[in-house]
Design an enzyme around this catalytic site. Structure first.
Site, PDB file in Angstrom:
ATOM      1  N   GLU A 181      -0.838   2.495  -9.948  1.00 12.86           N
ATOM      2  CA  GLU A 181       0.101   3.606  -9.822  1.00 12.86           C
ATOM      3  C   GLU A 181       0.080   4.481 -11.070  1.00 12.86           C
ATOM      4  OE1 GLU A 181       3.280   1.588  -6.728  1.00 12.86           O
ATOM      5  OE2 GLU A 181       3.658   1.456  -8.877  1.00 12.86           O
ATOM      6  N   LYS A 204      -5.404  -3.614  -0.109  1.00 11.83           N
ATOM      7  CA  LYS A 204      -4.466  -2.600  -0.567  1.00 11.83           C
ATOM      8  C   LYS A 204      -3.777  -3.136  -1.819  1.00 11.83           C
ATOM      9  CE  LYS A 204      -0.475  -2.392  -0.259  1.00 11.83           C
ATOM     10  NZ  LYS A 204       0.701  -2.733  -1.150  1.00 11.83           N
ATOM     11  N   ASN A 222       7.708   4.740  -9.564  1.00 11.01           N
ATOM     12  CA  ASN A 222       8.595   3.590  -9.370  1.00 11.01           C
ATOM     13  C   ASN A 222      10.056   3.907  -9.569  1.00 11.01           C
ATOM     14  OD1 ASN A 222       6.965   0.996  -8.833  1.00 11.01           O
ATOM     15  ND2 ASN A 222       5.771   2.099 -10.359  1.00 11.01           N
ATOM     16  N   THR A 244      13.440   5.273  -2.240  1.00  9.36           N
ATOM     17  CA  THR A 244      14.030   6.452  -1.627  1.00  9.36           C
ATOM     18  C   THR A 244      13.022   7.562  -1.402  1.00  9.36           C
ATOM     19  OG1 THR A 244      14.669   7.201  -3.840  1.00  9.36           O
ATOM     20  CG2 THR A 244      16.303   5.998  -2.562  1.00  9.36           C
ATOM     21  N   THR A 262       1.085  -7.443  -5.837  1.00 11.89           N
ATOM     22  CA  THR A 262       1.439  -6.723  -4.624  1.00 11.89           C
ATOM     23  C   THR A 262       0.157  -6.227  -4.011  1.00 11.89           C
ATOM     24  OG1 THR A 262       3.519  -6.082  -5.575  1.00 11.89           O
ATOM     25  CG2 THR A 262       2.867  -4.926  -3.619  1.00 11.89           C
ATOM     26  N   THR A 278       0.222   1.592   0.793  1.00 11.80           N
ATOM     27  CA  THR A 278       1.601   1.990   0.470  1.00 11.80           C
ATOM     28  C   THR A 278       1.525   3.127  -0.555  1.00 11.80           C
ATOM     29  OG1 THR A 278       1.719   0.118  -1.075  1.00 11.80           O
ATOM     30  CG2 THR A 278       2.737  -0.166   1.083  1.00 11.80           C
TER      31      THR A 278
END
Length: 406
Positions: free
Chosen positions: A279, A182, A401, A406, A193, A156
């Site tokens: 991230e 992942k 984040n 979107t 996650t 992702t």
């Protein structure tokens, strides 16, 4: 190739073990024709085991997979990225089952032999018709060589694919254990996650495999954190098809110990890859705690430090603010005497007996610029130790984040 203990690292990831193949294809769930559908297949029925998120909110594919793993055997796993199929009600369960049917039909196996996993945005109905249309292509693309395509198809916000494999000598057989994972954000102990799929050609029953997997997960995936969030779809699945030809591995034996060491190596390597790819992260953080009165105290202390947003931000800024480490130890829930704790950043001692000590700031900055950044804490309150992994907290984490949906 590298060697350590009873295992040897080899290439191949999730298809390194005998009898396993994989594929990764675009199904149209992501934009721009990116890979978003992966398939893992075993030529023979395999013992199955799984460990799942502790979040009370659990996604439909996880619920379906957990029931099927409980039956003890499986042949395939179908995984999609781009849509989590979470918080989608009864339709979510129907769509998860439809994913499994599409894979089963394409592979010519029973639907009950197919496990399902999804990752992506929560609360959006899964366009399962796209997956059903792409499943035949995924089945036709299965090969030993497509392990990296499969690992890319489950990504992702990950920047890099994550795969690892080892070989272990058990009796006169060579057992292979490989996997892919992942995970990049919403990573925290007790599953995060993240998805992880482990395959092995070892002959081992589902109960023994479950015991080994749970213990390995506790020492690896449950010792990483990126941002303190735990998601709805997280699982680690293991399949063992027995094609190595070894005598069946039983718990509490030397064979089991050797197998477990290899499994733990695969889980730990993949867990560290997830933490390093957090991230917005620029560096991996490794926190080693020794001198704890119990194993649980050591785990609590290590996870608390690596999860401290203040310390993570300090690592990003290369600021040797050891007070943030001691503070995180203090609220960790671990039992220790704060007036005895020693703290090192790399090879620089920054605190002694819970208090300040003169140290070379430039050398400490050098240590904070390393990758990984290593922190050593000696609580001097017992004989137990633990290691946890995380990453620094950067401006890019907020950027990623702030616009994830979107």
């Amino acid at each position: 190739m590298t060697e350590a203990g009873a295992y040897r690292q080899i290439p191949g990831g999730v298809t390194a073990a005998r009898g396993f193949s994989a594929s990764g294809v675009p199904a149209g769930l992501k934009k721009d024709g990116k890979l978003d559908l992966a398939l893992i297949y075993s030529e023979a029925p395999a013992s199955a085991a799984g460990v799942y998120t502790t979040n009370l909110v659990k996604a439909a594919p996880l619920e379906l997979t957990r029931r099927r793993v409980a039956a003890g055997t499986a042949r395939a796993v179908i995984i999609n990225a781009g849509n989590a199929n979470a918080c989608t009600g009864e339709r979510g369960l129907t769509d998860a089952a439809a994913m499994a049917r599409a894979a089963a039909s394409s592979l010519g196996i029973s639907e009950e032999e197919v496990l399902v996993a999804s990752t992506g945005v929560i609360g959006v109905p899964l366009p399962v018709e796209k997956i059903a249309a792409a499943a035949p292509k995924a089945a036709a693309s299965l090969s030993k060589e497509n392990h990296t395509l499969a690992s890319r198809a489950i990504m992702t916000t990950d920047l890099v694919p994550k795969e690892y494999a080892v070989q272990v000598h058990i009796k006169r057989s060579v057992v292979t254990i490989g996997g892919m994972a992942k995970g990049s954000g919403m990573i925290h102990p007790n599953m995060a996650t993240m998805l992880c799929f482990i395959t092995t050609d070892a002959a081992i029953g589902s109960e023994a495999l479950q015991t080994a997997l749970k213990k390995a997960v506790d020492r690896s995936f449950n010792m990483i954190t990126v941002d303190g969030d735990t998601s709805t779809n997280d699982m680690v699945l293991a399949l063992a098809n027995g094609q190595a030809g070894n005598p069946e591995i039983k718990t509490d034996t030397e064979d089991y110990r050797l197998f477990y060491e290899g499994l733990l190596e695969v889980c730990t390597a993949l867990a560290k890859m997830i933490a390093r790819d957090g991230e917005g992260a620029t560096r991996l953080i490794e926190v080693n705690v020794t001198g704890a009165p119990t194993k649980q105290d050591a785990r609590l202390a290590a996870r608390s430090v690596v999860g401290s947003n203040l310390f993570k931000a300090a690592v990003f800024g290369k600021d040797a603010n050891w007070g943030r480490i001691l503070c995180a130890l203090g609220y960790s829930g671990a039992t220790f005497d704060p007036t005895r704790a020693d703290i090192f950043i790399g090879d620089v001692q920054v605190a002694r007996n819970g208090g300040a000590v003169e140290f070379d700031e430039e050398r400490a900055t050098e240590m904070l610029n390393q990758d990984p950044v290593t922190v050593f804490v000696d609580l001097k309150s017992g004989a137990y130790s633990a290691t946890a992994w995380g990453c620094d907290l950067t401006y890019d984490y907020v950027r990623i984040n702030g616009s994830y949906r979107t």
